[in-house]
Design a protein around this motif. Structure first.
Motif, short mmCIF file in Angstrom:
data_model
loop_
_atom_site.label_atom_id
_atom_site.label_comp_id
_atom_site.label_asym_id
_atom_site.label_seq_id
_atom_site.Cartn_x
_atom_site.Cartn_y
_atom_site.Cartn_z
N ALA A 49 0.83 -1.20 0.00
CA ALA A 49 0.00 0.00 0.00
C ALA A 49 0.86 1.25 0.00
O ALA A 49 0.60 2.21 -0.74
N ARG A 50 1.90 1.26 0.82
CA ARG A 50 2.77 2.43 0.88
C ARG A 50 3.57 2.60 -0.41
O ARG A 50 3.96 3.72 -0.77
N ALA A 51 3.78 1.49 -1.12
CA ALA A 51 4.50 1.55 -2.40
C ALA A 51 3.60 1.98 -3.55
O ALA A 51 4.07 2.15 -4.67
N ALA A 250 6.91 -4.35 -2.18
CA ALA A 250 7.35 -3.42 -3.22
C ALA A 250 7.54 -4.14 -4.55
O ALA A 250 7.19 -3.60 -5.62
N LEU A 251 8.08 -5.36 -4.51
CA LEU A 251 8.28 -6.13 -5.74
C LEU A 251 6.94 -6.42 -6.40
O LEU A 251 6.81 -6.33 -7.64
N ALA A 252 5.93 -6.78 -5.61
CA ALA A 252 4.61 -7.07 -6.16
C ALA A 252 4.05 -5.85 -6.90
O ALA A 252 3.46 -5.97 -7.98
N MET A 285 8.45 0.69 7.18
CA MET A 285 8.21 0.54 5.74
C MET A 285 8.05 1.88 5.05
O MET A 285 7.27 2.73 5.49
N PRO A 286 8.75 2.08 3.94
CA PRO A 286 8.77 3.40 3.29
C PRO A 286 7.56 3.64 2.38
O PRO A 286 6.91 2.70 1.91
N TYR A 287 7.28 4.90 2.15
CA TYR A 287 6.26 5.31 1.19
C TYR A 287 6.89 5.48 -0.19
O TYR A 287 8.10 5.63 -0.32
N ARG A 288 6.04 5.48 -1.21
CA ARG A 288 6.54 5.47 -2.58
C ARG A 288 7.54 6.60 -2.90
O ARG A 288 8.58 6.32 -3.52
N PRO A 289 7.28 7.85 -2.50
CA PRO A 289 8.28 8.89 -2.81
C PRO A 289 9.66 8.60 -2.22
O PRO A 289 10.68 8.92 -2.85
N TYR A 295 15.83 4.79 -4.96
CA TYR A 295 16.11 4.06 -6.20
C TYR A 295 16.95 4.89 -7.17
O TYR A 295 17.83 4.37 -7.86
N THR A 296 16.70 6.19 -7.22
CA THR A 296 17.41 7.05 -8.17
C THR A 296 18.69 7.62 -7.57
O THR A 296 19.44 8.30 -8.27
#
Length: 297
Positions: A49-51, A250-252, A285-289, A295-296
């Motif tokens: 959800a957070r991803a 996150a992979l899902a 657990m991290p949020y998408r931003p 990742y970048t």
């Protein structure tokens, strides 16, 4: 938006932080104690959800304060709990010792999770509406098998985390698209010490395998391409509890968004790297931003 269903456990994590874990028969003094909502099912639901996914949680909590708090925690992270039933028994608990190296040892008491031994009315519909179903082994195996079979009937991708490790029947494995195991789980399932050998053997049972290697990254095998080794970001781990579930959630999301497998694995590794730098499972657990920024980086 990506739709993910999770069939699995919800536990209250009872976490003791210590300099080093005690040996059998030994008593040590800890520095801190926390209660943190967790369970592999709930953790993966929160991570997904957070991803960025729309997530539904299928499972059970007890009719107690732990159950109330776990439901609230899921909902606060955006997880739909309409299929999370309340049972007149204690909620599941996980008793966790975390040392100063970030390692952990865990004892799980199933509680209400032990009543989830079948799909309840409406559960198959939740699964059918999803892009991906996430499964673990902290609820009775018949429910896990039933969930995988329902997903296959409706063309839904299935991802299995084989934890706690046990013998996996063919009626489950025949309906799994991707198995994600850590090194110890892979070794136990395949009876092989080397992660590559274990992954290769497991590939004879399911179409795709990921073996997570901690700080060394992850190993991906599929039947129609060369193996991939994906490095993990170099970070200082504080608490590894929930890192594997963060990776899977996150992979899902990444796979459901049709990211290429190398990018999807790197993105999941970025999420897990953020999680190990924080204490707790669901709380780390991290949020998408945050994942995008890691990742970048």
């Amino acid at each position: 938006m990506t739709q993910i269903a999770v069939l699995g456990s919800t536990n209250m994590d009872l976490v003791a932080y210590v300099e080093r874990a005690p040996q059998l028969g030994e008593t040590v003094t800890g520095r801190e104690f926390r209660t943190v909502p967790g369970g592999k099912g709930a953790n993966q639901a929160i991570a997904a959800a957070r991803a960025g996914a729309t997530v539904s949680m299928i499972g059970a909590v007890g009719h107690d304060a732990y159950g109330v708090r776990m439901r609230e925690t899921l909902e606060h992270s955006g997880v739909d709990t309409d299929s999370l039933r309340t049972i007149d028994c204690p909620s599941g608990t996980a008793h966790i010792v975390v040392d100063d190296e970030g390692g952990n040892a865990i004892v799980v008491i199933p509680g209400a999770n032990g009543t989830v031994d079948h799909l309840a009315p409406g559960d198959e519909g939740v699964i059918a509406s999803a892009d991906t179903l996430l499964l673990q082994l902290e609820i009775p195996l018949p429910a896990v098998v039933a969930g995988a079979e329902a997903a296959r009937r409706h063309g839904v991708r299935t991802i299995l985390t084989p934890s706690p490790t046990r013998t996996l029947p063919s009626e489950l494995l025949d309906n799994i698209d991707l198995l994600v195991a850590n090194e110890r789980e892979a070794a136990a399932l395949a009876d092989r010490a080397d992660p590559r050998d274990a992954a290769a053997d497991l590939l004879g049972l399911v179409p795709q395998v990921v073996v997570t290697l901690g700080a060394a990254g992850s190993l991906y095998l599929t039947r129609d391409a060369a193996p991939l080794v994906i490095p993990a970001p170099r970070v200082t781990a504080v608490d590894s509890t929930g890192a594997g579930d963060t990776f899977v959630g996150a992979l899902a999301v990444a796979l459901a968004e049709e990211k290429p497998i190398r990018e999807a694995l790197s993105w999941a590794a970025a999420a897990a790297a953020l999680a190990v730098q924080r204490e707790g499972a669901s709380t780390s657990m991290p949020y998408r931003p945050e994942i995008e920024a890691q990742y970048t980086a």
